[in-house]
Write an enzyme that holds these catalytic residues in place. Structure first.
Site, PDB file in Angstrom:
ATOM      1  N   LYS A 189      35.428  43.392  55.734  1.00 44.97           N
ATOM      2  CA  LYS A 189      36.752  43.723  56.300  1.00 44.97           C
ATOM      3  C   LYS A 189      37.436  44.797  55.462  1.00 44.97           C
ATOM      4  O   LYS A 189      38.098  45.677  55.976  1.00 44.97           O
ATOM      5  CB  LYS A 189      37.664  42.482  56.305  1.00 44.97           C
ATOM      6  CG  LYS A 189      37.356  41.495  57.400  1.00 44.97           C
ATOM      7  CD  LYS A 189      38.484  40.494  57.555  1.00 44.97           C
ATOM      8  CE  LYS A 189      38.723  39.662  56.313  1.00 44.97           C
ATOM      9  NZ  LYS A 189      37.811  38.545  56.112  1.00 44.97           N
ATOM     10  N   ILE A 230      36.071  47.150  53.650  1.00 48.91           N
ATOM     11  CA  ILE A 230      35.481  48.480  53.870  1.00 48.91           C
ATOM     12  C   ILE A 230      35.911  49.018  55.235  1.00 48.91           C
ATOM     13  O   ILE A 230      36.198  50.212  55.384  1.00 48.91           O
ATOM     14  CB  ILE A 230      33.936  48.415  53.788  1.00 48.91           C
ATOM     15  CG1 ILE A 230      33.480  47.868  52.437  1.00 48.91           C
ATOM     16  CG2 ILE A 230      33.313  49.780  54.060  1.00 48.91           C
ATOM     17  CD1 ILE A 230      33.793  48.744  51.259  1.00 48.91           C
ATOM     18  N   TYR A 286      32.832  34.745  38.997  1.00 48.62           N
ATOM     19  CA  TYR A 286      31.797  34.151  39.852  1.00 48.62           C
ATOM     20  C   TYR A 286      32.383  33.664  41.165  1.00 48.62           C
ATOM     21  O   TYR A 286      31.726  33.617  42.190  1.00 48.62           O
ATOM     22  CB  TYR A 286      31.142  32.942  39.163  1.00 48.62           C
ATOM     23  CG  TYR A 286      30.150  33.290  38.090  1.00 48.62           C
ATOM     24  CD1 TYR A 286      29.192  34.288  38.284  1.00 48.62           C
ATOM     25  CD2 TYR A 286      30.153  32.595  36.891  1.00 48.62           C
ATOM     26  CE1 TYR A 286      28.275  34.586  37.289  1.00 48.62           C
ATOM     27  CE2 TYR A 286      29.229  32.892  35.896  1.00 48.62           C
ATOM     28  CZ  TYR A 286      28.293  33.891  36.098  1.00 48.62           C
ATOM     29  OH  TYR A 286      27.390  34.179  35.120  1.00 48.62           O
ATOM     30  N   ASP A 345      39.244  44.037  46.844  1.00 47.99           N
ATOM     31  CA  ASP A 345      39.379  44.951  47.988  1.00 47.99           C
ATOM     32  C   ASP A 345      40.392  46.060  47.712  1.00 47.99           C
ATOM     33  O   ASP A 345      40.279  47.156  48.265  1.00 47.99           O
ATOM     34  CB  ASP A 345      39.772  44.189  49.253  1.00 47.99           C
ATOM     35  CG  ASP A 345      38.539  43.685  50.012  1.00 47.99           C
ATOM     36  OD1 ASP A 345      37.461  44.295  49.855  1.00 47.99           O
ATOM     37  OD2 ASP A 345      38.653  42.686  50.749  1.00 47.99           O
ATOM     38  N   ASP A 384      39.420  29.003  59.533  1.00 51.16           N
ATOM     39  CA  ASP A 384      39.657  28.318  58.257  1.00 51.16           C
ATOM     40  C   ASP A 384      41.047  27.681  58.289  1.00 51.16           C
ATOM     41  O   ASP A 384      41.992  28.287  58.803  1.00 51.16           O
ATOM     42  CB  ASP A 384      39.689  29.306  57.071  1.00 51.16           C
ATOM     43  CG  ASP A 384      38.367  29.998  56.838  1.00 51.16           C
ATOM     44  OD1 ASP A 384      37.368  29.567  57.422  1.00 51.16           O
ATOM     45  OD2 ASP A 384      38.369  30.994  56.074  1.00 51.16           O
ATOM     46  N   GLN A 430      31.922  35.794  70.894  1.00 46.24           N
ATOM     47  CA  GLN A 430      32.738  35.195  71.965  1.00 46.24           C
ATOM     48  C   GLN A 430      33.484  33.965  71.432  1.00 46.24           C
ATOM     49  O   GLN A 430      34.664  33.770  71.702  1.00 46.24           O
ATOM     50  CB  GLN A 430      31.841  34.769  73.129  1.00 46.24           C
ATOM     51  CG  GLN A 430      31.165  35.925  73.845  1.00 46.24           C
ATOM     52  CD  GLN A 430      30.171  35.415  74.887  1.00 46.24           C
ATOM     53  OE1 GLN A 430      30.423  34.438  75.567  1.00 46.24           O
ATOM     54  NE2 GLN A 430      29.038  36.081  74.997  1.00 46.24           N
ATOM     55  N   CYS A 468      36.825  47.816  27.252  1.00 49.00           N
ATOM     56  CA  CYS A 468      37.653  46.670  26.855  1.00 49.00           C
ATOM     57  C   CYS A 468      36.867  45.767  25.895  1.00 49.00           C
ATOM     58  O   CYS A 468      36.666  46.162  24.752  1.00 49.00           O
ATOM     59  CB  CYS A 468      38.186  45.931  28.066  1.00 49.00           C
ATOM     60  SG  CYS A 468      39.763  45.131  27.704  1.00 49.00           S
ATOM     61  N   GLN A 520      35.555  46.334  21.899  1.00 51.40           N
ATOM     62  CA  GLN A 520      35.733  45.369  20.798  1.00 51.40           C
ATOM     63  C   GLN A 520      34.381  44.992  20.190  1.00 51.40           C
ATOM     64  O   GLN A 520      34.241  44.843  18.976  1.00 51.40           O
ATOM     65  CB  GLN A 520      36.483  44.136  21.322  1.00 51.40           C
ATOM     66  CG  GLN A 520      37.879  44.495  21.872  1.00 51.40           C
ATOM     67  CD  GLN A 520      38.608  43.324  22.504  1.00 51.40           C
ATOM     68  OE1 GLN A 520      38.069  42.237  22.643  1.00 51.40           O
ATOM     69  NE2 GLN A 520      39.856  43.549  22.911  1.00 51.40           N
ATOM     70  N   HIS A 525      40.706  50.110  31.035  1.00 49.38           N
ATOM     71  CA  HIS A 525      39.682  50.049  32.081  1.00 49.38           C
ATOM     72  C   HIS A 525      39.683  51.341  32.911  1.00 49.38           C
ATOM     73  O   HIS A 525      40.394  51.415  33.915  1.00 49.38           O
ATOM     74  CB  HIS A 525      39.963  48.877  33.023  1.00 49.38           C
ATOM     75  CG  HIS A 525      39.797  47.547  32.392  1.00 49.38           C
ATOM     76  ND1 HIS A 525      38.686  46.772  32.598  1.00 49.38           N
ATOM     77  CD2 HIS A 525      40.600  46.837  31.567  1.00 49.38           C
ATOM     78  CE1 HIS A 525      38.813  45.641  31.923  1.00 49.38           C
ATOM     79  NE2 HIS A 525      39.963  45.657  31.282  1.00 49.38           N
ATOM     80  N   GLU A 584      37.558  52.317  34.909  1.00 51.26           N
ATOM     81  CA  GLU A 584      36.940  52.110  36.236  1.00 51.26           C
ATOM     82  C   GLU A 584      37.959  51.881  37.353  1.00 51.26           C
ATOM     83  O   GLU A 584      37.664  52.127  38.513  1.00 51.26           O
ATOM     84  CB  GLU A 584      35.945  50.941  36.175  1.00 51.26           C
ATOM     85  CG  GLU A 584      36.531  49.549  36.035  1.00 51.26           C
ATOM     86  CD  GLU A 584      36.787  49.114  34.591  1.00 51.26           C
ATOM     87  OE1 GLU A 584      36.913  49.996  33.720  1.00 51.26           O
ATOM     88  OE2 GLU A 584      36.881  47.896  34.342  1.00 51.26           O
TER      89      GLU A 584
END
Ligand code: GLN
Length: 534
Positions: free
Chosen positions: A19, A21, A56, A73, A150, A194, A383, A387, A510, A512
Site C-alpha cells: 500500500k 508503494i 522484528y 512507509d 481486522d 470480491q 549510529c 560507536q 542516520h 539513510e
C-alpha cells in the site's frame, strides 16, 4: 487553490501488498503533474509510536526531521516525493486514544459518555484533516494500515465512511487487493477481491478504484468481471504487476492511467503534462550499471531486511549514482566470530555496521570494524556502527582494555561511549531519545566527509541516547581517529574518521533517512564510490 482533496488507500485479502508503494507512486504521478501532495499513514496498533517496537515486529523505525519516530512507509513517501514528512504524517491508535483520554481527563467532554463513534472517529478525522487544513496541499493521501476486516482497523474505515459522506467528490477510496494465480488451472482468481470489497461494503464504504496486485497480466475479461462484481467502472480496475524495482511502480501506474482516473474522480483538472524526466534518468542509471560490488550490512536484525529499509534504499540510490549494482550481503552480527570473520568479510568491497540497541552481536560488530580498519576496506558506521568503531579503536589501538559503551557495560573502566548528559535520569522509553534533525559543523576541509558533502554545515537526523565521550577525545586524535563533525550547540561529536584509512567514517546520526531518489545522500554516494573496484 481549490479545496484539498482526500484519497484513502485501504488494503484487502492479505497484508504486505505494498500500500505504501502504491500511495507513494500515485503521489509521485500527481506531484509530477503539478499538484502538491502529501501522504499520511494511519496505523491501527496501540503503541503511541513505533519507537518502542522491536524491528522484528514492524521493520525499521523511520525518523522525521521534527523527531517523530514513525512507520517505515514514511521513508518511502520521502524517497518518492523528495519532501520531508512530519509527526502529523503518522498517527497510531495509541496516539488517538491518548489524546481522547487526555481531553476526557481535562473535562472537555464533561457530562458525556466518551465513545468510539463519535469521539475516536472525530479525533481520527481531525488528524486526517490537519494536513489539508494548512492550505499547503492540493491532495492528501491517507494510507490505512492493516487489512480490511481486522478488528483494529474498524474505527478507521468508519471514519473513511463518514468523510466520504461529508466531502462527497472531494474524497475517494482506492482499495488494493491480491489476485492470486492458481498454477493448477492456470487462472487468475478474483474471488478474494470480491470478498474483500464485500467486507468494505459491509463497513459502509464503496471503493472508487481497485488496484489488483498480480504476478501476471490481468486480461480485459477478468477486469470486466471485477468491475461488474464490485460496482466500479472498467477504467477503475487497475493492475499492479510485479516489477524488478519498486521505483518502476509509478511508471506502471502511469500506464494504467491511475493518475488520470483519480483526477477525474476528484474533479481536478489535468493541469500539466506529466514530467518524470528526473525519475526516468534515475531509472536509466539504476538499470545500466557498469560494475557490481559487494557491500556488507552487519546488524542483528538482518533476517528481516525491512529492519534496515532506509539503508538498503540509500544504497540503491547511491549505486545508481555511481552506475554500479550493489549486492547487499546481509550478515548477522552474531554469526561473526574469530574463526570465520575473514571468510565472511574478505569478499566485501565495503562494509556498513548498522544502527542498533543492546549488547547482542557486539562482539561480531567489533571484529568487523577491526577487520575493515586493518584491511583498508571502506567502512560506514551508522549510529551504533560509529560507536562500535570507537570501542574497537579504543581497545585495539589505544590499548584500553575492556573499553566499552556504558550501554553495553556499566562497569567498563574506559567508557568511551557514554550516556548523554540530557539522557541521565530519563526513565520513560517512548520518544525520549535524542531525536530528529540537528546541525553539525564539519570542522576539517581535508576530511572525507567534507569532500562528500562539500559544505561546512549539515543537518542530519538522530535517534540515540549515547555519545562519544569527550574525555577521551585527545587520545583518539593523537592515535589517528579524529572527530571531524561537531554539533555547534552541544559540542557533541557527530562524525569520526580515520584520515589514514581509504574511507573510514562513523556518524552518530542516520544519513539513510535523508536519501531520496532525486537526492541520493552524499555520504552513501562517497562510500560507494570508494568501494568501487578500480
Ligand atoms: N544504542 C545506541 C544509542 O542509543 C545507538 C542507537 C542507534 O544505533 N540508533 O546511542
Amino acid at each position: 487553490m481549490s479545496e484539498t482533496r482526500y484519497i484513502f488507500v485501504t488494503g484487502g485479502v492479505t497484508s504486505s501488498l505494498g500500500k505504501g508503494i502504491l500511495a507513494s507512486s500515485l503521489a509521485k504521478l500527481l506531484q509530477s503533474r503539478g499538484f502538491s501532495v502529501t501522504i499520511q499513514k494511519l496505523d491501527p496498533y496501540i503503541n503511541v509510536d513505533p519507537g518502542t517496537l522491536n524491528p522484528y515486529e514492524h521493520g525499521e523505525c523511520f525518523v522525521t526531521e521534527d523527531g517523530a519516530e514513525t512507520d517505515l512507509d514514511l521513508g518511502h513517501y520521502e524517497r518518492f516525493l523528495n519532501e520531508a514528512t512530519s509527526q502529523a504524517n503518522n498517527v497510531t491508535t495509541g496516539r488517538i486514544y491518548q489524546s481522547v483520554i487526555r481531553k476526557e481527563r481535562k473535562g472537555d467532554y464533561l457530562g458525556k459518555t466518551v465513545q468510539i463513534i463519535p469521539h475516536i472517529t472525530d479525533e481520527i478525522k481531525r488528524r486526517i484533516k490537519i494536513l489539508g487544513s494548512k492550505g499547503k496541499y492540493d491532495i492528501v493521501i491517507t494510507e490505512i494500515g492493516g487489512t480490511v476486516g481486522d478488528i483494529e482497523s474498524l474505527p478507521y474505515i468508519e471514519t473513511v465512511r463518514q468523510l466520504k459522506w461529508e466531502l462527497g467528490s472531494k474524497a475517494m477510496v482506492i482499495h488494493l487487493t491480491l489476485v492470486p494465480y492458481l498454477s493448477a488451472t492456470g487462472e487468475l482468481k478474483t474471488k478474494p477481491t470480491q470478498h474483500s470489497v464485500k467486507q468494505l461494503l459491509e463497513e459502509g464504504v464503496q471503493p472508487d478504484v481497485l488496484v489488483l496486485r498480480t504476478e501476471y497480466d490481468i486480461e480485459q475479461s477478468v477486469r470486466e468481471k471485477v468491475a461488474l462484481f464490485c460496482n466500479v467502472g472498467l477504467e477503475s480496475v487497475v493492475q499492479s504487476i510485479n516489477v524488478p524495482t519498486i521505483y518502476d511502480v509509478p511508471l506502471k501506474m502511469l500506464e494504467e492511467k491511475l493518475d488520470l482516473t483519480v483526477l477525474k474522480k476528484l474533479g481536478l483538472p489535468v493541469k500539466d503534462d506529466i514530467d518524470l524526466s528526473l525519475w526516468n534518468n534515475f531509472l536509466t542509471k539504476l538499470k545500466n550499471p557498469t560494475q557490481t560490488i559487494e557491500i556488507g550490512i552487519v546488524g542483528k536484525y538482518v533476517e528481516l531486511h525491512d529492519a534496515y529499509k532506509s539503508i538498503a534504499e540509500s544504497l540503491v540510490h547511491a549505486g545508481a549514482e555511481n552506475r554500479c549494482k550493489i549486492n547487499i550481503n546481509w550478515i548477522h552480527s552474531e554469526d561473526i566470530g574469530n574463526s570465520n570473520y575473514k571468510k565472511l568479510l574478505s569478499k566485501l568491497n565495503g562494509i556498513i555496521v548498522a544502527p542498533g540497541f543492546g549488547h547482542r552481536g557486539m562482539k561480531g560488530k567489533i571484529l568487523t570494524a577491526k577487520y575493515a580498519r586493518e584491511n583498508n576496506i571502506p567502512y560506514l558506521g551508522i549510529c551504533l556502527g560509529m560507536q562500535v568503531a570507537v570501542i574497537e579503536f579504543a581497545r585495539n589501538v589505544l590499548k584500553l582494555e575492556n573499553a566499552d559503551s556504558t550501554e553495553m557495560s556499566m562497569k567498563t573502566p574506559y567508557p568511551v561511549i557514554d550516556l548523554m548528559e540530557q539522557q541521565k535520569g530519563i526513565t520513560d522509553f517512548g520518544g525520549t531519545m535524542r531525536l530528529g534533525a540537528y546541525e553539525c559543523r564539519i570542522t576539517d576541509e581535508d576530511s572525507k566527509v567534507f569532500h562528500a558533502y562539500n559544505k561546512h554545515t549539515i543537518h542530519e537526523r538522530h535517534r540515540h541516547r549515547y555519545e562519544f565521550n569527550d574525555a577521551f577525545r585527545d587520545k583518539f586524535e593523537e592515535a589517528g581517529m579524529v572527530p571531524v563533525g561537531i554539533n555547534p550547540e552541544t559540542e557533541l561529536v557527530e562524525i569520526i574518521e580515520i584520515p589514514k584509512h581509504k574511507w573510514f567514517v562513523g556518524v552518530q546520526f542516520h544519513p539513510e533517512y535523508r536519501s531520496t531518489v532525486l537526492n541520493p545522500h552524499p555520504l552513501f554516494i562517497d562510500f560507494v564510490k570508494n568501494s568501487l573496484v578500480q
